[in-house]
Motif scaffolding. Structure first.
Motif, PDB file in Angstrom:
ATOM      1  N   TYR A 135       0.561  -1.708  -0.167  1.00  0.00           N
ATOM      2  CA  TYR A 135      -0.073  -0.318  -0.383  1.00  0.00           C
ATOM      3  C   TYR A 135       0.647   1.182  -0.219  1.00  0.00           C
ATOM      4  O   TYR A 135       0.928   1.879  -0.504  1.00  0.00           O
ATOM      5  CB  TYR A 135      -0.928   0.247   1.213  1.00  0.00           C
ATOM      6  N   ASP A 136       1.937   1.163   1.274  1.00  0.00           N
ATOM      7  CA  ASP A 136       2.743   2.768   1.013  1.00  0.00           C
ATOM      8  C   ASP A 136       3.236   3.059   0.004  1.00  0.00           C
ATOM      9  O   ASP A 136       3.786   3.547  -0.601  1.00  0.00           O
ATOM     10  CB  ASP A 136       3.444   2.859   1.981  1.00  0.00           C
ATOM     11  N   ILE A 137       4.174   1.224  -0.309  1.00  0.00           N
ATOM     12  CA  ILE A 137       4.987   1.825  -2.349  1.00  0.00           C
ATOM     13  C   ILE A 137       4.382   2.190  -3.593  1.00  0.00           C
ATOM     14  O   ILE A 137       4.240   2.705  -3.981  1.00  0.00           O
ATOM     15  CB  ILE A 137       5.161  -0.076  -2.728  1.00  0.00           C
ATOM     16  N   ARG A 138       2.901   1.626  -2.965  1.00  0.00           N
ATOM     17  CA  ARG A 138       1.508   2.838  -4.613  1.00  0.00           C
ATOM     18  C   ARG A 138       1.047   3.889  -4.258  1.00  0.00           C
ATOM     19  O   ARG A 138       1.496   4.175  -5.216  1.00  0.00           O
ATOM     20  CB  ARG A 138       0.529   1.728  -4.182  1.00  0.00           C
ATOM     21  N   ILE A 139       1.167   4.301  -2.664  1.00  0.00           N
ATOM     22  CA  ILE A 139       1.163   5.430  -2.575  1.00  0.00           C
ATOM     23  C   ILE A 139       1.707   6.821  -3.482  1.00  0.00           C
ATOM     24  O   ILE A 139       2.694   7.764  -3.828  1.00  0.00           O
ATOM     25  CB  ILE A 139       0.810   5.472  -1.552  1.00  0.00           C
ATOM     26  N   ASN A 140       3.453   5.878  -3.040  1.00  0.00           N
ATOM     27  CA  ASN A 140       4.587   7.164  -3.305  1.00  0.00           C
ATOM     28  C   ASN A 140       4.622   6.440  -4.572  1.00  0.00           C
ATOM     29  O   ASN A 140       4.942   7.584  -4.824  1.00  0.00           O
ATOM     30  CB  ASN A 140       5.569   6.925  -2.096  1.00  0.00           C
ATOM     31  N   SER A 141       4.176   5.587  -4.669  1.00  0.00           N
ATOM     32  CA  SER A 141       5.250   5.745  -6.442  1.00  0.00           C
ATOM     33  C   SER A 141       4.106   6.664  -6.715  1.00  0.00           C
ATOM     34  O   SER A 141       4.613   6.772  -8.347  1.00  0.00           O
ATOM     35  CB  SER A 141       5.119   4.310  -6.959  1.00  0.00           C
ATOM     36  N   GLY A 142       2.936   6.658  -7.202  1.00  0.00           N
ATOM     37  CA  GLY A 142       2.197   7.491  -7.488  1.00  0.00           C
ATOM     38  C   GLY A 142       2.364   9.034  -7.328  1.00  0.00           C
ATOM     39  O   GLY A 142       2.262   9.768  -8.401  1.00  0.00           O
TER      40      GLY A 142
END
Length: 647
Positions: A135-142
């Motif tokens: 979840y955190d990686i998806r947010i930061n990648s966005g």
């Protein structure tokens, strides 16, 4: 020392994880006895980090170099949180084998605006699937994708459009909105922002105060989007609901107050707006703006000064920025300063009057890109497109002659090339456009692998329109390189198929051709009958049956009443009932009904007929009779000196 380490370890085992003050006291006591106790130094550093005393932790590591190697992760994290993200990247690079180190490297690279490195690290983290971090990686990648777009590196972004899963959580919806805004898709961004607010309000695990703190930045972004969409009344109404003092992040609060000046119609007085602009709180080092935000805020500051008639100050401060930078340059901050410096010298004059004031600056700063583009724009506004194109051509020629790698990068900058190509297209100089695009594409293909996709696509398309085999081959190479970068790029696939179909059809694989949409699918929603009914011209049956057109008589073609001649203009024998000769303005010999009298008159008339044979009367008279031998019959008149031979 061993006893001290053991006693500290016993103390840490007895204390709770939340009691960081007690751990700090114990670590300080141990360090007091032995400053070389690295276990105590490490424990103290962790306690300081847990207590959010990041600057104290950095000072601890700087005073104890041995602790830096022992606790490299903690040192890098302390640097990142204290606002020294660039230094944190240096500490982690080469020691990022652990997953924790990679996370610190990605965040530090993001904050130091090395977005390409951050994107690569997050790709590595996402490839090693850990469900707790997904979840955190998806947010930061966005967030990284949005920053890549703002930095002009949109080709490296993983996502170009929000997906359904992005709109399931308010954090990802907000990042999707930022990505849309960075691409100029404000309508899509506004939809994502509304979705983010609704999702945040629907959360049950957040208190009302926490929800408000999360929604405020979203609202600030929404005001900006509404302003860009021209919906000023909605923006102003939404602005009244924003309590600026409650925005915790000073960087966001500063942007909110600056944007409130643009969104509100109350701030029409430039002097009051200038005062409000400079009263906004400046964010600290740990919460500083990104470069593109800083450039825009500085630009706004100069504009406010110009509106407040502080022309001399703007000219002086912007000239410092320009003179301290290398010329030419593609730096947005430098070129923006140059444009505002030009505006200060123009002193609110426009078009030709402004050109008269700022053209002397070009002699002093011939390679100033911001100044040159401003003059180009003024030439366009005054409909002098040739001068605008010549200005850019002269710059390109100078930069090519310098043979400097840096100057050539500026010469083939996609924005400058696009400007000149647009001017060529406006003037109908399409061959020049193709040549310019081909040169730019060739340069960047040999210079770097990461080139402007828009530039390469435009160059390849232009080359495809040529019938030259070399041009078609170059187009195939360009689209082939784009296809290697992204095999799902439809523009690259279409260009590659078009190029190979003209040069070497054997290279076309069935998979490549089948990946393009079928023609029947593209025209499936087109109704030919509806197009004809909507106004598509069709040939009438009578037109097909009678190919010869009928000429209308002069009487039928006459529209309106005949012109009445004033009495002062009428001749003495004028008869209003008599039809006037429509050819009365022509010389007699040029009228359609003129018939010359006598042989000489007819012969002369034949000589005056356009396209007819020219007869020289004297030559005809002196022409020798057949069979006379052609000895020295008629003598031709000699041409005068300097006459003849010219048309």
């Amino acid at each position: 020392m061993a006893a001290t380490g053991k006693s500290l370890a016993n103390l840490l085992a007895q204390t709770s994880l939340d009691d960081h003050d007690e751990i700090l006291k114990a670590a300080n006591a141990a360090i007091k006895k032995s400053k070389a106790d690295l276990v105590a130094q490490h424990a103290k550093a962790v306690a300081l980090l847990k207590l959010d005393r990041f600057e104290d932790a950095v000072k601890l590591f700087e005073d104890t170099p041995a602790a830096q190697e022992r606790a490299r992760f903690e040192y890098a994290y302390a640097l990142y949180k204290s606002g020294s993200a660039g230094k944190a990247v240096e500490i982690v690079e080469g020691h990022d084998s652990s997953r924790a180190m990679k996370h610190v490297l990605a965040q530090a690279a993001y904050r130091s605006e090395n977005f390409e490195q951050a994107a690569n690290v997050y790709k590595q983290l996402s490839s090693q699937h850990v469900q707790a971090e997904e979840y955190d990686i998806r947010i930061n990648s966005g967030a990284v994708d949005a920053q890549l777009e703002w930095a002009g590196l949109g080709d490296l972004a993983q996502k170009k459009k929000p997906t359904r899963e992005d709109l399931d959580v308010f954090e990802t919806a907000y990042n999707a909105a930022c990505g849309s805004i960075s691409r100029g898709e404000f309508a899509q961004g506004e939809v994502c922002l509304r979705r983010a607010k609704d999702l945040c309000n629907a959360l049950t695990d957040l208190s009302e105060a926490e929800k408000k703190a999360e929604i405020l930045p979203i609202t600030v972004q929404q005001i900006y989007v509404l302003t860009q969409l021209g919906r000023l009344e909605e923006a102003e109404q939404l602005l009244t609901s924003v309590p600026f003092s409650e925005i915790k992040e000073l960087s966001t609060r500063y942007i909110a107050q600056v944007n409130s000046i643009a969104a509100s119609r109350e701030h029409s007085n430039p002097y009051l707006s200038h005062r409000l602009f400079h009263s906004s709180p400046k964010p600290p080092k740990t919460d500083h703006h990104f470069t593109f935000q800083t450039n825009l805020l500085r630009q706004n500051e100069y504009v406010m000064d110009l509106l407040s008639q502080k022309v001399t100050g703007v000219a002086h401060s912007t000239f410092k920025v320009v003179s301290n930078s290398r010329a030419p340059t593609t730096s947005p901050s430098v070129n923006t300063a140059a444009v505002l410096n030009t505006a200060a010298h123009a002193r609110n004059l426009t078009e030709k009057a402004a050109l008269k004031e700022i053209l002397p600056l070009l002699e002093k700063r011939p390679n100033d890109i911001g100044l040159l583009l401003t003059i180009t724009q003024l030439y366009i506004l005054t409909n002098n497109h040739f001068a605008a194109a010549h200005l850019l051509e002269s710059l390109f020629k100078r930069l090519e002659q310098s043979r400097s790698s840096y100057d050539l990068d500026v010469r083939y900058a996609p924005g400058l090339v696009a400007t000149l190509v647009s001017l060529y297209a406006f003037q109908g100089r399409y061959s020049h456009s193709k040549t310019e695009l081909a040169k730019a594409a060739s340069y960047w293909r040999h210079k770097s692998k990461t080139t402007s996709k828009a530039l390469m696509t435009a160059a390849g398309t232009a080359l495809l329109e040529s019938q030259n085999k070399e041009s078609l081959k170059s187009a195939g190479e360009i689209f082939g390189a784009l296809f290697e970068q992204d095999e799902t790029d439809r523009a690259a696939i279409a260009g590659l198929v078009a190029a190979f179909s003209l040069t070497d059809p054997s290279k076309l694989s069935p998979e490549l051709v089948d990946s393009l949409p079928q023609a029947s699918r593209l025209i499936s929603d087109i109704d030919a009958t509806a197009l004809e009914d909507a106004g598509v011209p069709a040939l009438a049956a009578s037109t097909l049956a009678q190919p010869e057109s009928k000429k209308r008589s002069a009487e039928k073609a006459t529209i309106g009443k005949p012109h009445k001649i004033r009495k002062s203009r009428q001749p003495k024998d004028f008869n209003p009932n008599k039809k006037m000769d429509p050819e009365r303005w022509l010389p007699m010999r040029d009228r359609s009904y003129y018939k010359p009298k006598g042989k000489k008159g007819k012969r002369k008339m034949e000589g005056l007929t356009q396209g007819g044979p020219v007869a020289d009367e004297k030559a005809a008279e002196n022409k020798p009779a057949p069979g006379s031998g052609g000895g020295g019959g008629g003598q031709k008149k000699k041409k005068g000196k300097g006459k003849g031979g010219k048309w």
